[in-house]
Motif scaffolding. Structure first.
Motif: not given
Length: 387
Positions: A288-316
């Motif tokens: 099973d597999v999951a993805l952690v992704f974030y992009i931080f635009r430091e000058a803006l103080g802005r953080l966008d993030m996705v925490l994503s499991g391919f399945t419900g099991r991977a999410t747990r």
């Protein structure tokens, strides 16, 4: 302790050329500073700033109502995060976005529900932010020489916590699903000040994740790229291959083929490597597999993030991994002075057995995790820097 320059955040300056309201020109005309110097300060790229230039910027901020004399020059500086949980905890506003579902189209909207695995992951996220992953008790900066307590004695915490619900694909019309997702993301993007949005779930369950990825990599959301000429033409350096029985919303980051001529013969996550080839990263019966992704635009103080499991099991599993191995998601994989990107594939070995009914109630499940950063070169080939 490291600091970042917050001029862009205080001004609400958007680095996207398509949306700039003439910020640089206005500052130059008011202060007499060099245009390139102002642009560098807005992107947090400047190595130093003369006192005279700092004074002129403070005058500009006061004259245009962006800050008060009492707040300056301190408001222009922010403490840089030094680990994963601190990156989230230092945001003044934290917005958690999750997809909701309903069992039948005839059910009343108030009967919609959040799946158990997303709830478990959200709980782990809140715990990590509030305790800095268990390190908050060690965060005290102690006392100064005269016995006074330093400002950093208390660990950082968001001042505002928001929760946003969006429709998961397939539970209302695609038009309504996408409209709500775009509206939520635009509202977050337009909000002033230091902020973070965390999307829980993959594009199969959370359409805001699709909008976030498309914004980061400069492509149209909810438009499939399965028909690009070759996989290297894809806008995003990772790709989720749907299972046959999955919902299959049109997506720039998911689908059923890598390209017109290249099949993705296994469901799961595929990633681009340093040399431009694509590899399967997991997602089968025993992996099973999951993805952690974030992009931080430091000058803006802005953080966008996705925490994503391919399945419900991977999410747990991901919930447990974040709680116990957050250090593996720091530092970011790709960095420029004005943007930092973290992107990690988390692969879990499984025995292929079906979950038991009582497993649904377990909130502390774990599996051996292999955490692999995505290729910085693959990200660099695609990222929209909006410089």
């Amino acid at each position: 302790m490291r600091y970042a320059f917050r001029l862009a955040e205080l001004l609400g300056h958007n680095p996207d050329r398509r949306r700039r309201p003439g910020t640089i020109k206005a500052i130059v005309e008011h202060t007499g500073l060099d245009r390139h110097q102002v642009a560098s300060l807005l992107k947090n790229e400047a190595k130093y700033i003369p006192i005279e230039a700092l004074s002129k910027l403070c005058d500009y901020l006061i004259d245009h109502g962006h800050a008060t004399p009492a707040e300056l020059p301190g408001a222009l500086f922010a403490v840089r995060a030094e680990h994963f949980w601190e990156l989230l905890a230092r945001r003044r506003q934290l917005e958690l976005c999750v997809g909701i579902r309903q069992g039948d189209v005839n059910d009343a909207p108030e009967q919609a529900w959040v799946v158990a695995s997303d709830s478990v992951l959200m709980g782990a996220l809140l715990n990590g932010v509030s305790t800095l992953g268990g390190s908050a008790r060690h965060h005290s900066a102690g006392s100064s020489a005269n016995g006074s307590t330093k400002a950093e004695e208390n660990p950082p915490q968001p001042e505002r916590l928001l929760q946003t619900l969006v429709w998961s694909p397939g539970h209302v019309s695609a038009e309504e699903t996408n409209l709500r997702a775009n509206s939520v993301y635009e509202s977050f993007s337009g909000a002033p000040g230091d902020k973070a949005m965390v999307c829980i779930g993959s594009v199969k369950s959370n359409p805001v994740a699709e909008v976030l990825f498309s914004e980061a990599f400069g492509c149209d959301p909810f438009v499939s790229q399965d028909d690009v000429e070759k996989a290297s033409d894809r806008a995003c350096p990772f790709f989720m291959r749907y299972r046959d029985f999955d919902p299959k919303p049109p997506s720039s980051t998911a689908g059923e083929r890598l390209s017109k001529t290249e099949a993705a013969d296994k469901p799961g996550l595929w990633v681009e490597t340093d040399n431009g080839t694509w590899e399967w990263a997991g997602g089968g019966q025993n992996s099973d597999v999951a993805l952690v992704f974030y992009i931080f635009r430091e000058a803006l103080g802005r953080l966008d993030m996705v925490l994503s499991g391919f399945t419900g099991r991977a999410t747990r599993y991901l919930a447990k991994t974040l709680a116990t191995r957050s250090e593996a998601f720091w530092p970011p994989v790709y960095e420029e002075p004005h943007v930092q990107i973290g992107a990690y594939i988390v692969e879990y070995e499984t025995d292929g057995s079906k979950a038991k009914s009582e497993d649904l109630l377990m909130t502390n499940v774990s599996s051996a995790a292999k955490i692999t950063p995505l290729s910085a070169k693959a990200i660099a080939r695609r990222i929209v820097s909006n410089g």
